[in-house]
Design an enzyme around this catalytic site. Structure first.
Site, PDB file in Angstrom:
ATOM      1  N   GLU A   1     -96.514  33.024  16.626  1.00  0.00           N
ATOM      2  CA  GLU A   1     -95.606  34.402  17.203  1.00  0.00           C
ATOM      3  C   GLU A   1     -95.399  34.574  18.776  1.00  0.00           C
ATOM      4  OE1 GLU A   1     -94.263  35.896  15.212  1.00  0.00           O
ATOM      5  OE2 GLU A   1     -94.264  35.284  13.341  1.00  0.00           O
TER       6      GLU A   1
ATOM      7  N   ASP B   1     -97.373  27.386  10.017  1.00  0.00           N
ATOM      8  CA  ASP B   1     -98.609  27.938  11.253  1.00  0.00           C
ATOM      9  C   ASP B   1     -98.728  29.258  10.162  1.00  0.00           C
ATOM     10  OD1 ASP B   1     -95.553  29.018   9.214  1.00  0.00           O
ATOM     11  OD2 ASP B   1     -94.699  29.689  11.667  1.00  0.00           O
TER      12      ASP B   1
END
Length: 277
Positions: free
Chosen positions: A125, A65
């Site tokens: 997130e 990520d």
């Protein structure tokens, strides 16, 4: 190209954090490194690199990520965030660096027959980036058989990787609770319905879900992480919003937490004569 200095690269990423779906500098830096390694690279909502060797038709994905968090960094080291109010506080700077290190190792020592797809995902997130890459056609274009990822853990021994059969992480569910009371002057609290006091009661009640309403060892966590109101120093708030996070190991517990949250909130709302949703 010379070997990648992974420590320096991680520090570089740490200094330039970007929020979900705004990782433009980050994507450009990643793509540049992949291209220098001779990896076929495309930029979309994320970055994808493809390394193919031999004639095999099997393929795996390695994924990291990219996004940071809206947190002010108070550290004093020499690679502190240069973006006010944004910080790599969840380790994604390390994840990107590890995946680029893996790409370098595989590009230099290609002792495999098939394809490795390097997936750099945006907006982890908020849970939106994976679906965005899938909707963009990633898995149709590159049908990998399995995808692997790793998450760093500060404090774990250097060189040790922790894993287990079956489940290793809990689910995450975000919640918002809106309290609609009646604002008023702090000198006359009896005139209004103070949303912040009612909110505090809700926060305390939510803690009984884990301690008194679920079986011991369920592995559930309920956390209120934000309280937002329209109050001022001398004015009681009429509106309060509680935001938070629920972690659960099985869907049944997650659904039970949601039911109990609504039950508690509605009951407290009725007791105080306010609307809670």
């Amino acid at each position: 190209m010379p070997p990648i200095d992974l420590s320096a690269l991680r520090h570089e990423f740490h200094k330039m954090p970007e929020l979900g779906f705004a990782e433009e500098r980050t994507k450009a830096r990643i793509a540049g490194i992949l291209e220098d390694l001779g990896v076929e690279t495309t930029i979309g909502v994320g970055v994808v690199g493809v390394l193919k060797r031999g004639s095999g038709n099997r393929a795996i994905g390695l994924r990291a990520d990219m996004d940071a968090l809206p947190i002010h960094e108070a550290s004093s080291h020499d690679y502190v965030s240069q973006t006010p109010g944004v910080m790599h506080a969840c380790g994604h700077d390390g994840h990107m660096t590890m995946l680029l290190g893996a790409a370098e190792a595989l590009a230099e020592d290609s002792n495999f027959d098939g394809t490795v797809v390097f997936i750099f995902q945006p907006n982890e997130e908020h849970g939106l980036g994976a679906q965005a890459m899938i909707s963009e056609g990633l898995l149709e274009r590159l049908p990998v058989e399995e995808i692997y990822a790793i998450h760093n853990l500060p404090g774990a021994p250097v060189g040790q990787v922790s894993t287990r059969p079956g489940q290793i992480c809990s689910s995450e569910s975000l919640f918002e609770i809106l309290i609609e009371g009646q604002g008023g002057h702090a000198s006359m609290p009896q005139v209004g319905r103070d949303a912040i006091t009612i909110g505090a009661e809700v926060v305390q009640a939510l803690q009984t879900i884990v301690s008194r309403k679920l079986a011991p060892g369920a592995g559930v966590v309920v956390s209120v992480t934000e309280i937002l109101t329209d109050g001022q120093r001398n004015a009681l708030p009429g509106i309060a919003t509680l935001k938070g996070d629920v972690r659960a190991r099985v869907p049944e517990d997650r659904e039970e937490v949601a039911r109990l949250m609504r039950q508690l909130a509605e009951g407290i709302g009725t007791a105080h004569g306010v609307k809670i949703s």
